[in-house]
Design an enzyme around this catalytic site. Structure first.
Site, PDB file in Angstrom:
ATOM      1  N   GLY A  67      -6.102  -7.525  -2.700  1.00 38.36           N
ATOM      2  CA  GLY A  67      -4.769  -6.463  -2.219  1.00 38.36           C
ATOM      3  C   GLY A  67      -5.137  -6.193  -0.605  1.00 38.36           C
ATOM      4  O   GLY A  67      -6.484  -6.657  -0.471  1.00 38.36           O
ATOM      5  N   PHE A  69      -5.658  -3.968   1.042  1.00 38.30           N
ATOM      6  CA  PHE A  69      -6.486  -3.036   1.814  1.00 38.30           C
ATOM      7  C   PHE A  69      -7.626  -3.732   1.352  1.00 38.30           C
ATOM      8  O   PHE A  69      -8.872  -2.641   1.287  1.00 38.30           O
ATOM      9  CB  PHE A  69      -6.795  -1.880   1.254  1.00 38.30           C
ATOM     10  CG  PHE A  69      -5.039  -1.010   2.545  1.00 38.30           C
ATOM     11  CD1 PHE A  69      -5.039  -0.676   3.356  1.00 38.30           C
ATOM     12  CD2 PHE A  69      -3.849  -1.107   1.397  1.00 38.30           C
ATOM     13  CE1 PHE A  69      -4.093  -0.261   4.383  1.00 38.30           C
ATOM     14  CE2 PHE A  69      -2.807  -0.272   2.564  1.00 38.30           C
ATOM     15  CZ  PHE A  69      -3.153   0.075   3.890  1.00 38.30           C
ATOM     16  N   SER A  70      -7.928  -4.678   0.483  1.00 43.90           N
ATOM     17  CA  SER A  70      -9.264  -5.286  -0.140  1.00 43.90           C
ATOM     18  C   SER A  70     -10.164  -5.157   1.024  1.00 43.90           C
ATOM     19  O   SER A  70     -10.597  -5.919   1.591  1.00 43.90           O
ATOM     20  CB  SER A  70      -9.090  -5.987  -1.177  1.00 43.90           C
ATOM     21  OG  SER A  70     -10.385  -7.335  -0.769  1.00 43.90           O
ATOM     22  N   ASN A  71     -11.962  -4.297   0.717  1.00 41.97           N
ATOM     23  CA  ASN A  71     -13.120  -4.705   1.001  1.00 41.97           C
ATOM     24  C   ASN A  71     -13.735  -6.544   1.070  1.00 41.97           C
ATOM     25  O   ASN A  71     -13.940  -6.864   2.463  1.00 41.97           O
ATOM     26  CB  ASN A  71     -14.557  -4.268   0.686  1.00 41.97           C
ATOM     27  CG  ASN A  71     -14.286  -2.038   1.114  1.00 41.97           C
ATOM     28  OD1 ASN A  71     -13.215  -2.234   2.612  1.00 41.97           O
ATOM     29  ND2 ASN A  71     -14.432  -1.462   0.891  1.00 41.97           N
ATOM     30  N   LEU A  73     -11.969  -8.728   1.336  1.00 43.68           N
ATOM     31  CA  LEU A  73     -10.632  -9.626   2.079  1.00 43.68           C
ATOM     32  C   LEU A  73     -11.086  -9.317   3.061  1.00 43.68           C
ATOM     33  O   LEU A  73     -11.098 -10.345   4.431  1.00 43.68           O
ATOM     34  CB  LEU A  73      -9.100  -9.593   1.872  1.00 43.68           C
ATOM     35  CG  LEU A  73      -8.760  -9.792   0.688  1.00 43.68           C
ATOM     36  CD1 LEU A  73      -7.363  -9.841   0.963  1.00 43.68           C
ATOM     37  CD2 LEU A  73      -9.048 -11.123   0.354  1.00 43.68           C
TER      38      LEU A  73
END
Ligand SMILES: Cc1ncc(COP(=O)(O)O)c(C=O)c1O
Length: 302
Positions: A67, A69-71, A73
């Site tokens: 997503g 806001f993914s940590n 990514l």
């Protein structure tokens, strides 16, 4: 260019607090947030052996999912930059906000963003979809959402092997991959306790069970009453707890994962949950860059 071995083991901090002292509890914190300013916590543990596999297979590209806001990514983007890997991110869209701090960071690290519809994103675990992606990105290694796969568990097991002898090892739980790796890697007598950060996530017991060998007899449990309203939901009490922990112990926490974990540890200690004299080791799973995302979404974060 850095080598994977340039990221060194993180330190252990011991916390002293009257509530812990009252029950003669020892609380160690495995400071995996200090592994690297960006590729920190369980993200590094999950990525390490995936990246090693990629390099040993002679590949130079990866594809992964998340997503906006993914940590995962965020950490993967920096990993691609410092280990010279060409990265493709399949991002749940349909549209991408160019001001989103995670996506800005991914672009700055040179990754290619591929926004997809929510419908397409739902296919991320399907074999035919993954096969089509592999055909499209022929020279890439595909890492699942959140980085959880068998290679990720190996990295978390390695973390478990560095911990001091403990009665309890505790972690925040999102997908359950970190918890499963800790159960696999800790000695028989150690209880592994997970704090679910999502509300109503009772399916997690099954998910963690699926990641563990059928004959696992090790004691583990997920506690479901410390979610503070649900994923990324906060309460003034939780936010003030995070601020206090930073002030008193120089222990930076964010309210999505680690804040809920430590809040739970103190609440359980207060309730007399842990047997007197127990040694608890809590994993600081990093994710501090998540604070940028929360600030961006204007959740009242200091
Ligand atoms: C900072 C942080 N801690 C803990 C977790 C939970 O890890 P898992 O999904 O393996 O349960 C995550 C997951 O994204 C995370 O970003």
């Amino acid at each position: 260019m850095l080598a994977l071995s340039d990221i060194h083991e993180s330190p252990i901090q011991t916390i002293r607090h009257p509530v812990l002292e009252k029950h003669a509890l020892t609380l160690h914190v495995k400071r995996d947030d200090l592994l690297h300013p960006v590729i920190q916590g369980n993200k590094w543990r999950k990525l390490k052996y995936n990246l090693q596999h990629l390099q040993q297979s002679g590949l130079k590209e990866l594809v992964t999912f998340g997503g906006a806001f993914s940590n995962h990514l965020y950490a993967t983007s920096m990993a691609c930059k410092i280990f010279a890997i060409k990265g493709h991110l399949i991002v749940r869209g349909p549209e991408l906000d160019p001001h989103n701090p995670t996506l800005k960071m991914a672009s700055a690290c040179g990754l290619t963003l591929h926004p997809v519809s929510r419908l397409e994103y739902k296919k991320r675990h399907q074999a035919d979809y993954l096969q089509a992606l592999q055909t499209r990105f022929k020279h890439a290694f595909i890492i699942p959402e959140g980085g959880t796969n068998i290679l990720a568990l190996k990295g978390v097991e390695e973390l478990a092997s560095t911990l001091p002898a403990s009665d309890y090892v505790m972690t925040a739980v999102g997908s359950g991959g970190t918890l499963a790796g800790l159960v696999a890697g800790t000695p028989e007598h150690t209880q592994v306790l997970g704090i679910a950060v999502l509300k109503g996530a009772q399916y997690l017991e099954q998910e963690v069970g699926n990641l563990l060998p059928d004959n696992t007899t090790k004691p583990w449990q997920i506690l479901h009453n410390f979610h503070h309203g649900g994923y990324a939901k906060t309460t003034p009490e939780l936010l003030s707890f995070c601020t206090q922990m930073k002030k008193r112990y120089a222990l930076p926490l964010e309210p999505v994962y680690t804040g809920k974990l430590f809040f739970a540890i103190f609440a359980l200690a207060e309730q007399g949950y842990f047997e007197n004299g127990s040694v608890i080791t809590a994993i600081h799973t990093g994710g501090l860059q998540g604070l940028d995302g929360l600030r961006y979404m204007q959740k009242n974060i200091a």
